[in-house]
Each structure stands twice: as structure tokens, then as C-alpha cells.
Design an enzyme around this catalytic site. Structure first.
Site, short mmCIF file in Angstrom:
data_model
loop_
_atom_site.label_atom_id
_atom_site.label_comp_id
_atom_site.label_asym_id
_atom_site.label_seq_id
_atom_site.Cartn_x
_atom_site.Cartn_y
_atom_site.Cartn_z
N THR A 135 0.72 -1.16 -0.02
CA THR A 135 -0.18 0.00 0.01
C THR A 135 0.86 1.07 0.02
O THR A 135 0.71 2.36 -0.65
CB THR A 135 -0.96 0.03 1.28
OG1 THR A 135 -1.69 -1.11 1.29
CG2 THR A 135 -1.95 1.18 1.29
N HIS A 153 2.07 1.77 -3.38
CA HIS A 153 0.84 2.54 -4.14
C HIS A 153 1.01 4.13 -3.96
O HIS A 153 0.84 4.86 -4.95
CB HIS A 153 -0.52 2.00 -3.65
CG HIS A 153 -0.58 0.66 -4.69
ND1 HIS A 153 -0.86 0.50 -5.79
CD2 HIS A 153 -0.53 -0.73 -3.99
CE1 HIS A 153 -1.03 -1.14 -6.03
NE2 HIS A 153 -0.94 -1.55 -4.94
ZN ZN Z 1 0.10 -3.01 4.92
#
Ligand code: ZN
Length: 341
Positions: free
Chosen positions: A40, A43
Site C-alpha cells: 500500500t 501505491h
Molecule cells: Zn500493510
């Protein structure tokens, strides 16, 4: 204090100086001893479409971490200073909508530490007391910092009974790799893994997989051969990739069970009739991890030595060397990357 933040709507992150945060009512100030970079975070680093819709710069990133309690906000009286802790990054909101008890991880308006509020890529982080998890004193901080993704692996494996079952994991990302020893510890008869990345397949074997198969080399035929033509009993889908999902269901036996964690980046085609209906398959979507059920299971798996996550850690950097850490993640050749503030 030093902190690693997304300061502007653009690619990359910045090391910034910030005042040490003061814990508000019901919050605890934690001195961070280790944090780990999540997909994440990559990202958000890349400022992809999802990040642009979700992240409101400036925000300090980092939601996978370990540390120790150094100050208590008003109303928190049950923790000694120095207590080793991690946190469930999804902040439990008492007034969250659409929540069924035991499914708080599926609440729609979750606030996530290091995404919606300042996180743990910093020397200190403020955490609401209900989100804190007390770690055993002998648990290494870098291992303790892996519990968020580890919880996803535990949740996915334990979404069905795998005792005596032959389990296929499609996608050897970090959660897929963690699921290998979790499935073994849960009593799986065999664990098979498919991926495209040779380094990740090697890691899957290190984590205890019976077979690690290149997804380009007809893994369905090899899985059928390995299961005497029967197919696997359980599919754990960790890739979010349409070809892997197709292979996974082709390898699943009639009446088998599938737990789906991988997130396709856009709508995909699935052979609904062959893969689900006429196969009589049971399919479960998996999102987040059960709070706190998965954390109790993780504590036991780590304490008993049933699961060793150490082989997954391939890089360690000081927070000031964050760029090297993100470069390692972006290369696709890393396991878990630890940042030490
Ligand atoms: Zn995570």
C-alpha cells in the site's frame, strides 16, 4: 522528530521534520522501534489512481510497526510506560456504520493509521488506545511490525478448515508467502504455490511449500498430477491476476473452497459456470483481518515457533535511507523491507 510523508500530490515521499505529536484524549504516544513497508505504501509512493482518490497530503505514512508506550493521553490509565506494542491499523470507530459485531474489519468508514491519519514512518506515532495490541516482551520489533499483513494471511487461511486439505496459494506476494507456514501449522496436508517471480517461488519453498510452480509452465497439469488427478481442496487467491485466478479454479476440485484476498485492478472475466456453479465451489471474499481473533492466533503461532517470519525480511534501512527501501520494493526482488527510525 524525523518523519516520512507524502507532502504533495506527486510521485515520491519526503523526509520532514515534525514536532513530536501529543496524545489526545484516549490516545497513546508510541516511540517507533521498527516499521515495515507495505505494498500500500508503494501505491502511495507511486501516486496511483487509488492513492489520488484516498490520500490527502500532507500525511505521514507507515501502518505496520512496533514500538513502546512513552506517554498516555487523558482517559488512558491501563498501560505502563515502556509496554511493547503494535497496532491494528484500522482504527475501531465506536459509531462506524454497517458494522456487524465480529466484522468490524469490514466497516465502510474505517480510518487507517498511516493512510487517513499520520502513521509510523516516524520516530513517534499517536495511536487510539482501542487500536493498540500489546506484544510479548521477547518478540523482536521487526517481526512484531509484520503483524498487519500476517493477520491477513491468518484470516485467509482460517476462513475455512484446511486440516488434511491440499491447499493452493496463487500469488507469492508477502501475504501469500506468510500463508504457507500458517496453512502448514493449521494442519494442511500439502501446500502448493504459483507465481511468476522466480525469487518469490524460491522464498515459498523456504517458507515450507511442497511445490512452487512457475505460472507460465502449465501449473494446472502439475497440480493435477500432484493430487492424483483430484485437484486441490482449497484455493487461497492472493494475486488479483485474472490468469492466476483462472488457473486456481481450474485446479480446484469439485466441491472445493476458495478464499479470495487478491484485488484485481479492474473488473475481470471469470468462467462462472465452470469454476463456481457446476463445480459447487464455495467462494469467500477476504478483506482485512478479523479484529482481534487473528491477532490472538498470530501471537500463538509466533510464540510457539509454528511460524517463523524472519526469512521474509530481506532488507533493513534507517528511515533516512527510505529511498533505498522503496527502490528495493519497486524492484520486485525484495521480501519485507524494514525501516528503523
Ligand atoms: Zn500493510
Amino acid at each position: 522528530m524525523r518523519a516520512l510523508a507524502k507532502t504533495a500530490p506527486e510521485v515520491g515521499l519526503s523526509l520532514v521534520e515534525r514536532p513530536v505529536p501529543r496524545p489526545g484524549p484516549g490516545e497513546v504516544l508510541v516511540r517507533v522501534t521498527a516499521s515495515s513497508i507495505c505494498g500500500t505504501d508503494v501505491h502511495i509512493y507511486n501516486w496511483d489512481e487509488w492513492s489520488q482518490g484516498r490520500i490527502k497530503p500532507p500525511v505521514v505514512l507507515g501502518h505496520e510497526f512496533a514500538g513502546e508506550v512513552v506517554a498516555l493521553g487523558d482517559g488512558v490509565g491501563d498501560l505502563a510506560l515502556g509496554t511493547p506494542v503494535s497496532a491494528e491499523c484500522h482504527v475501531l470507530l465506536p459509531d462506524a456504520r454497517n458494522v456487524v459485531h465480529g466484522q468490524e474489519h469490514l466497516a465502510k468508514d474505517m480510518v487507517v493509521i498511516g493512510i487517513d491519519r499520520d502513521g509510523a514512518f516516524a520516530e513517534y506515532v499517536c495511536v487510539p488506545r482501542p487500536s493498540l495490541w500489546i506484544n510479548p516482551p521477547d518478540l523482536a520489533p521487526e517481526i512484531a511490525s509484520l503483524q498487519d499483513p500476517f493477520g491477513n494471511a491468518v484470516h485467509t487461511v482460517h476462513a475455512q478448515n484446511v486440516v488434511g486439505k491440499r491447499v493452493l496459494i496463487t500469488g507469492a506476494g508477502l501475504i501469500g508467502l506468510m500463508a504457507v507456514p500458517v496453512a502448514r501449522a493449521a494442519g494442511a496436508a500439502a501446500v502448493y504455490v504459483t507465481d511468476l517471480n522466480p525469487g518469490r517461488l524460491e522464498m515459498a519453498l523456504k517458507m515450507g511449500a511442497d511445490l512452487a510452480l512457475d505460472a507460465r509452465e502449465d501449473p494446472v497439469a502439475r497440480l493435477m498430477a500432484a493430487t492424483d488427478g483430484a485437484g486441490v481442496d482449497v484455493l487461497l487467491e492472493m494475486s488479483g491476476a485474472a490468469p492466476a485466478i483462472d488457473q486456481g479454479f481450474k485446479a480446484l476440485r469439485p466441491g472445493g473452497e476458495a478464499a479470495i484476498l487478491g484485488l484485481p485492478s479492474r473488473p475481470i472475466q471469470v468462467d462462472w459456470a465452470a469454476h463456481i456453479v457446476t463445480k459447487g465451489a464455495t467462494v469467500r471474499g477476504i478483506y482485512g483481518r478479523k479484529i482481534w481473533d487473528t491477532w490472538h492466533i498470530m501471537r500463538a503461532l509466533l510464540a510457539t515457533g509454528a511460524v517463523d517470519l524472519a526469512p521474509l525480511i530481506t532488507h533493513r534501512f534507517a528511515l533516512s535511507e527510505f529511498q533505498a527501501g522503496f527502490d528495493a520494493m519497486l524492484s520486485g526482488e525484495s521480501g519485507k523491507v524494514i525501516l528503523i527510525p
